[in-house]
Design an enzyme around this catalytic site. Structure first.
Site, PDB file in Angstrom:
ATOM      1  CG  HIS A  94      -4.698 108.203  79.579  1.00  0.00           C
ATOM      2  ND1 HIS A  94      -4.156 107.338  78.665  1.00  0.00           N
ATOM      3  CD2 HIS A  94      -4.813 107.509  80.739  1.00  0.00           C
ATOM      4  CE1 HIS A  94      -3.956 106.160  79.256  1.00  0.00           C
ATOM      5  NE2 HIS A  94      -4.355 106.238  80.509  1.00  0.00           N
ATOM      6  CD  GLU A 164      -1.882 106.645  84.197  1.00  0.00           C
ATOM      7  OE1 GLU A 164      -2.407 105.698  84.792  1.00  0.00           O
ATOM      8  OE2 GLU A 164      -2.239 107.017  83.066  1.00  0.00           O
TER       9      GLU A 164
HETATM   10  C1  PEP Z   1      -4.109 103.582  82.449  1.00  0.00           C
HETATM   11  O1  PEP Z   1      -4.366 103.363  81.272  1.00  0.00           O
HETATM   12  O2  PEP Z   1      -4.267 104.711  82.918  1.00  0.00           O
HETATM   13  C2  PEP Z   1      -3.630 102.484  83.275  1.00  0.00           C
HETATM   14  C3  PEP Z   1      -3.062 102.784  84.400  1.00  0.00           C
HETATM   15  O3  PEP Z   1      -3.813 101.207  82.778  1.00  0.00           O
HETATM   16  P1  PEP Z   1      -3.381  99.828  83.468  1.00  0.00           P
HETATM   17  O4  PEP Z   1      -3.756  99.910  84.918  1.00  0.00           O
HETATM   18  O5  PEP Z   1      -4.177  98.805  82.757  1.00  0.00           O
HETATM   19  O6  PEP Z   1      -1.910  99.688  83.278  1.00  0.00           O
END
Ligand code: PEP
Length: 253
Positions: A94, A164
């Site tokens: 992450h 992400e």
């Molecule tokens: C995350 O931290 O993996 C994430 C996607 O957070 P958020 O949905 O709050 O942006």
């Protein structure tokens, strides 16, 4: 089947609140189990008692795991420990863990240890920011290569990637990503995997999208963005909004 992963991060603060959220999430998982698989990645301290109370339908996941089996690692937990509590998934790499120093090599080692224990690794990849020249693509490419080159081909279908973009995550996000940006990156990710192994393998790997997903934009990352599921942070802590998200996803699955 759409994979919906909730990343609770360092919340809720109290064990009673965590249990209550787990029970509400279990209800949501039961309601939409025909079309959505829900996994709650919860703080490791909550795993033992929640996994004891919550069985079936809701899958319990970890948020990080040690990259080695060496016992002298104060503060860390092993894949074997996660497995002994029936944990089915675990987030690795992450951006918040990478920020604390987790390296590509550690992400690979953790992934291999999880696979050994039959826990599905959810490997987060993504760039800090975008630039007009497209250099950010090389960041994502090297994150993918470090994983795909280190895992036996037969095991690759067991991993899950979560794209992400760091600039779209959390309350300080610069903005939301668009479904088109998501689609382009997912195509790029599959192409990088396919260049290393083959198209068939690249197509079997699930790729999720994560970053400010909510009940309004969730389906667009699946339908237009081409994601196989979603990794959700803040919304996973709000049972009402999480249920709305699950409901909208169930309508498009
Ligand atoms: C995350 O931290 O993996 C994430 C996607 O957070 P958020 O949905 O709050 O942006």
């Amino acid at each position: 089947m759409i994979l919906l992963i909730g990343n609770w991060k360092m919340a809720p603060k109290k064990s009673t609140e965590a249990l209550s959220l787990a029970k509400k999430t279990l209800e949501i998982a039961r309601k939409y189990k025909k079309s959505i698989k829900i996994v709650s990645c919860i703080p490791s301290i909550h795993i033992p008692f929640i996994s004891k109370t919550i069985k079936n339908t809701l899958y319990i996941g970890g948020q990080s795991v040690s990259a080695s089996t060496e016992e002298a690692q104060t503060g860390l937990i092993s894949a074997e420990m996660l497995a002994s509590y029936g944990t089915s998934h675990c987030i690795v790499g992450h951006s918040e863990s990478r920020e604390r120093g987790e390296t590509d090599e550690q992400v690979l080692s953790s992934t291999l240890l999880l696979l050994q224990k039959k826990i599905t690794p959810i490997i987060c990849i993504g760039e800090k920011q975008r630039d007009a020249q497209g250099w950010y693509l090389s960041t994502v490419k090297s994150q993918i290569e470090s994983i795909v080159l280190g895992i036996p081909k037969a095991q690759l279908k067991k991993i899950v990637f979560a794209y992400e973009p760091i600039w779209a995550i959390g309350k300080n996000a610069a903005r939301e990503a668009t479904p088109v940006e998501c689609r382009e990156m997912l195509i790029f990710i599959r192409k990088v995997i396919s260049d290393i192994v083959d198209i068939k393998t690249a197509n079997t790997i699930s790729i999720l999208y994560g970053g400010s997903v909510n009940e309004q934009n969730g389906t667009s990352f699946i339908l237009e963005g081409g994601a196989n599921g979603l990794l959700v942070g803040r919304i996973s802590l709000d049972a009402k909004r999480f249920e709305q998200l699950a409901k909208t996803l169930s309508l498009v699955s």
